[in-house]
Design an enzyme around this catalytic site. Structure first.
Site, PDB file in Angstrom:
ATOM      1  N   SER A 232       1.003  -1.206  -0.319  1.00  0.00           N
ATOM      2  CA  SER A 232       0.262   0.316   0.188  1.00  0.00           C
ATOM      3  C   SER A 232       1.091   0.965   0.218  1.00  0.00           C
ATOM      4  O   SER A 232       2.426   1.195   0.163  1.00  0.00           O
ATOM      5  CB  SER A 232      -0.787  -0.257   1.288  1.00  0.00           C
ATOM      6  OG  SER A 232      -1.276   1.786   2.135  1.00  0.00           O
TER       7      SER A 232
ATOM      8  N   ARG B 106     -22.156  -8.830 -45.953  1.00  0.00           N
ATOM      9  CA  ARG B 106     -20.801  -8.907 -44.836  1.00  0.00           C
ATOM     10  C   ARG B 106     -21.159  -7.441 -44.598  1.00  0.00           C
ATOM     11  O   ARG B 106     -21.932  -6.446 -44.844  1.00  0.00           O
ATOM     12  CB  ARG B 106     -19.118  -8.074 -45.860  1.00  0.00           C
ATOM     13  CG  ARG B 106     -18.597  -7.788 -44.562  1.00  0.00           C
ATOM     14  CD  ARG B 106     -16.605  -7.385 -46.067  1.00  0.00           C
ATOM     15  NE  ARG B 106     -17.060  -8.182 -46.550  1.00  0.00           N
ATOM     16  CZ  ARG B 106     -15.980  -8.231 -48.176  1.00  0.00           C
ATOM     17  NH1 ARG B 106     -15.666  -7.093 -47.469  1.00  0.00           N
ATOM     18  NH2 ARG B 106     -16.245  -9.110 -48.490  1.00  0.00           N
TER      19      ARG B 106
END
Lengths: 445, 445, 445, 445
Positions: free
Chosen positions: D274, D313
């Site tokens: 930390s 497509r």
């Protein structure tokens, strides 16, 4: 720029959220914190000066930071470590005061807010630009007759200006959303280890106020380290914005089909080409925006899934916020930028619109006919018009001609009256007044 | 009530969105439309009266409507058909004026808005209730010492009041969101076939204004049939709200674990029991809220996926809106209701909180110790405290005792000074002032 | 049937997942458990008989169960309580043996599997039906010339049969997925309180085997109460299936636009009508399927979000599984059913397809022309064809005519050769062989 | 490596999906295509050789490609253009044969399959590694007594080995899923402009077979350019896999809480530290995996949202596939890699597990007590045990002692019998046999 999806990106936001900009924003936090603490008297002014000097230097090795971040769990930890190391070498008395009273989440959240502040300014300018372009389209085409389509079928006449006004209305409304969002989002996060600024004793709020002043960020009532609704809200703003753009893109792609041909994206060599078909001019901006709109809901869902964060700092959720929110905002920005450019130079074929109004053998006027005949015949008109439509379709005759032959109408409706029902100019209703209202709202904006 | 998930429901909202209420709202639209058109002079007053009488009767067969809706594509079409049939039987002159100038989406969207108006009123009241309950908790426990936890590990001391203040802060902010949302959402939708009210000629706006007045709904600048951002926004409100509640529920479930034992949901016979384990008192409200929070992001994603609707009325997207938004709002309402009830009677074990502060051999005070010793020893303190923490852990001794034995501290820190660093009351920093700010904001609410 | 979305439902699956069917499946579990335990000798045969009798009675009050379920946290708890009460009244010696050794999750999960077994059988039959219909379309239209479109622009000639073959291919593949899924999903869940069947001492596995035999469910290696991948997998199956259908629906909706007109959903009175436009025949099946496809990804996301369930039984996640999975499977089933019916009676306009091939002034043949001319001219052909396409577009002349005038071609290509390049029959390539392969795979199915 | 989320990445997959690897895979396609076409006789061998040489050179400028891709709509178009330019310079006769008969989607889809093939091999190896590690844990801890917890409350005794066996079972099952997925996914995509290989005349299938042989990719029945279920399936595999890992991570994070302390991630300096609390050892692997699990459902939803692609497509959908699928697979891979490393070195505290079994004043044995006493007392036992549990809780006495004082038991149960009900070793049921079954399945794997 990632190779695979350059279309989805807007270089302006790519820079705002670049690794370099993130580091710079984190250093801006650390240096502002030191200045604020010096001003309040929590740390010596000399320490603040030394810290500021090292932050300004900005010469941190990204690859090394990334490597250490992978161990530590976030990038703020190794950045603060290295900053402290630098100071130990150059001003060792200042070293303990680096990051004094803060926790890594303070740095990461506040620096994210700083980046979002810039990003949302750019986004707002681009939204304004899009609104201008759409207002121009609306005004220019307020009388351009075209087909309204519902459920992808020709429905009734309208104007292209009214379509554009609908798009504009949503964009204008979205700018209002941004106005409301900003004061909620653009605030300081500063809470220390568990959100009570314990390490600063009774000076926590003073430091917070001074730090907020340094960074031009209001101090919220309470740190929000474990309450992520502000970020979720911002994600919703970006995702809804993408949806608004995708509505426009969907319409453009439908209007631009070969068989419809009413609108095309601007053409320049190489744009929207095909690797095999020489004739192609693909609507690449619409494709980009629709792709963004397929992705945005999922990214928003990720932000929401990360909201229930544990205790005074969550496990995992923070990593989602820090990564996904910039990605989503950048996606929205990219879609916004590319769509704005395409809409600004849209190629509009008004004669084709007019021709398409004639493509349905008059069926597109069926509502007008129903309304007009009901005024004359009452309820009986409905069945009569439905039958005539079916007959027009079956016999491939124009609806007008079918009705003109209908003995039930002979004595009730004159030829002129019947022809008038097929005049699209008489079927525009309140369209123009709606346009006025939308343009007037935008003007006030 | 669906059998499988009664816990997720709140009967109040179930009624608001019931099939019966939906039909009633649609009939309210049709009858208000007729009144409005009579007032403006578009249809005869007698027709409006007749339509109003049939709408008031409300005796439509739901099963038959559903059957026909499946063919037509939405429920408004058969409802209007049947209303017209009724009038043909009773007041045939009025029949043509049923639904005059409107389209089925106008009915469906506006009736949805009417239901949402009521639902959001109920939700707001329940949010206010939750805020009161949380404010009480915050005030009562502003000095109740407890453990702050980050990444699911004990981190540093805090108060239970500050935890509750964080929850309250998010709820208060969410009520502000609702205030902004309402004027955007609660508006009329009335556009006719393609959004220009063509069937009403030049009286469209007048009818719209009169209709809005009848239903107490402002008329927006332009119909929004194809722009669904208002609904997406409402969905985001509900989903973010669920996330805010889920943060509270996640915390409650963690604090209520057997090994933590700080908080429990209220117990009554049969509540949270098990079919096999006699001792179980399961946190069913937390389970409900967390389940809702797993579902809400996906429901929101569905709403956003439906935004890019085609042309003047979309294909498919509308069905998503009409079904998913009530589901999501009801999910939020259910979570809100069940959580509020549980929080109102929370069983809080302050001695256990205090005991848990002692469960880490003093490691929970490590930040306070680091800060305190840095003031004395400078940078050297950091390494010294890390080493002491590791030693405490390895030797299972209290951090205080390890430090008391550290020769490096002997001359620098007195026994009293060292002991003071382990006093949680001295580690509460700005907590109480943050609480004041949050309570004061709520009071102004 | 819920009024608002009848179109999304298939009555067959609605019955499978009805409240009544759920209760019946839970009682089937309890009664099979008693029989199995009697056979293994864990409980007396008389107790098993008595329990079986009460389960067969099935006269439980749903509303009361729902009310109590809301307190207990799930419906199995009150159901077991009531069953025990019944036995206390009628065969009090048997009462303790109700639900012996099981936990409520065993009942809920296994009964869900029983319902899914039935539902997936129905779904598979309907998929088979759809495959047949698509195979018929493919075969019948293997030579029906039509336009291939990419990025929503006309691209090159193809056949309608090849389009249908692509749809069929995906459906066939999805049936294979179901074959793989079933043995993984259709298994017993029976683990007791924490998954080790502790209450059954050393007879746990024997009871499990006997119970599995009773319910025709294989016994998995280990109870899966806390490992929800089987359910997530099933959700993915349903969501992907919905996506496959939505591809078909998207194509149908595009092919059915007024301006394209190649394909229509079947028309019957009242189907796809409008409340205002007499001519409308809206594609309601496509709308239904696309709506389902907007919702399915979010429902799947909810199932995945619920996977990380805590310890030996999760908090909240189970409620998501029990509610969302049936909803998603029913959504897929509804889409499947409605699409199959529409595709079975599709109205196909082959002359219109042929006409649309001529709508682009020959540009749809540009690839064929490029390939044909490259064979003659080498690389130079590419630039030449691009230029000719641009000229055709600008001058609104047919591409053939533009090329016929091109002096660069004069000596290289004869008129017949050039004309041949615009013959769609010469541009079908491998289409027919791909069709053979797809049909042959299905035949083997 | 992106700075903000190094933890989420596995460098092995980052390389597989890097821009460089993507370009290399596309060039591998182009060069294999030329070789295949030469072998079949469609293009000259010399052209294939020349194309192969230029592909091998691989010296394309990524930034320029990205820039042009943004205009063209995808990166294959500028890559093919540049390849053709190179050949025009060096072997102009070969230039027309570059990309002969293919379309850009063929290149992009097939190259994606090639990358996925490699990625899934790496993933499978890592899954195997994780399975080994879990099998070791299962075996070693098959008799390690611990607490089973349901709804986050202590429920009944079990073993840590059985927990690990549940994790292992899901991983083993997921490897089976991969075995089924691979033959479906790892196939060629080669269809030309609209999926019929028209440009290759009657040689399309021959070229496809030769190309497949070159790339070691089977040729599917029909090109799948517009049917994206294979990719959606792969996304579901990755997302479900992430969910399986997240279940493990969730358990680890709960077991590793300070107040539970049964399991910890391995500690090395800098890992999980930390920036402000010296004592912290955060579970960073669990955080990473849980973050991935918050994001995966949304990414999967995006893939599914993109399935309904238009015609031959799609517009937009392809961009989603090409970007999101690698992202999701990489996310799964990263979670897999980091979790495997953490689990391999897990720190397990068996005494603490045993101690936690004693933390509930015997309530964790309530089911065993209920079962044991029911055998003696019949139904009456249930109410008696519930009452005793409530009393133990209220009076903070051990459940054993409460029962020992109960006059109703005095004559029915001896002291030894009662004590035996509180022996966890007698509450393990079928646990060990379930472990055997899971280990034996894995061994066969």
């Amino acid at each position: 720029m990632r190779l695979i999806e350059p279309l989805a990106r807007w270089h302006v936001l790519d820079e705002v959220f670049s690794d370099g900009a993130r580091i710079a924003a984190m250093l801006a936090f650390e240096s502002a914190l030191a200045r604020a603490e010096a001003r309040v008297g929590v740390i010596p002014q000399a320490a603040a000066d030394a810290i500021g000097r090292q932050c300004a230097a900005r010469s941190f090795d990204h690859a090394a930071l990334a490597r250490d971040a992978a161990r530590a769990g976030n990038v703020a930890i190794p950045l603060v470590d290295r900053l402290r190391e630098r100071l130990t070498e150059t001003d060792s008395a200042a070293a303990p005061y680096v990051h004094w009273g803060a926790t890594s989440q303070d740095v990461l959240d506040t620096s994210l807010v700083l980046l979002l502040r810039t990003a949302l300014e750019r986004v707002d300018e681009e939204m304004q630009h899009l609104a201008e372009v759409l207002a121009g389209l609306t005004e220019r085409h307020r009388a351009t007759l075209t087909v309204g389509r519902t459920l992808m079928q020709q429905a009734a006449p309208t104007t292209f200006g009214l379509k554009a006004a609908g798009w504009l209305d949503a964009v204008t409304r979205h700018r209002e959303r941004l106005k409301e969002l900003r004061p909620r989002l653009i605030v300081l996060q500063f809470g220390g280890a568990v959100g009570n600024l314990a390490a600063l004793g009774d000076r926590g709020l003073d430091v917070a106020q001074a730090l907020g002043a340094e960074l031009r960020l209001p101090v919220p009532d309470i740190p929000w380290h474990a309450q992520r609704d502000r970020l979720a809200d911002t994600a919703a703003f970006a995702a809804i914005g993408t949806g608004i753009l995708a509505k426009i893109a969907r319409d453009l792609s439908l209007l631009g089909q070969t068989e419809v041909g009413e609108v095309s994206e601007p053409f320049t060599p190489g744009r929207g080409s095909s690797s095999t078909m020489p004739q192609k001019r693909n609507p690449v901006a619409a494709a980009t925006v629709l792709a963004a709109a397929s992705r945005a809901p999922g990214l928003l869902a990720a932000m929401l899934a990360a909201m229930p964060q544990e205790g005074e700092r969550g496990l995992g959720g923070l990593l989602v916020d820090w990564e996904t929110l910039p990605e989503l905002v950048a996606l929205y920005g990219g879609a916004l930028h590319h769509l704005t450019r395409a809409v600004a130079e849209l190629d509009i074929d008004a004669p084709r619109m007019r021709a398409n109004l004639e493509a349905s053998l008059g069926l597109v006027f069926a509502e007008a006919v129903r309304v007009g005949l009901t005024a004359k015949l009452g309820t009986a008109a409905v069945g009569l018009v439905v039958a005539a439509c079916n007959r027009a379709r079956a016999e491939k005759r124009h609806l007008h001609d079918v009705l003109a032959d209908d003995p039930a109408l002979k004595d009730q409706v004159t030829g002129d009256e019947l022809r008038a029902l097929f005049d699209p100019l008489r079927s525009l209703g309140t369209g123009s007044r709606f346009i006025d209202r939308v343009l007037s709202r935008r003007a006030k904006d």
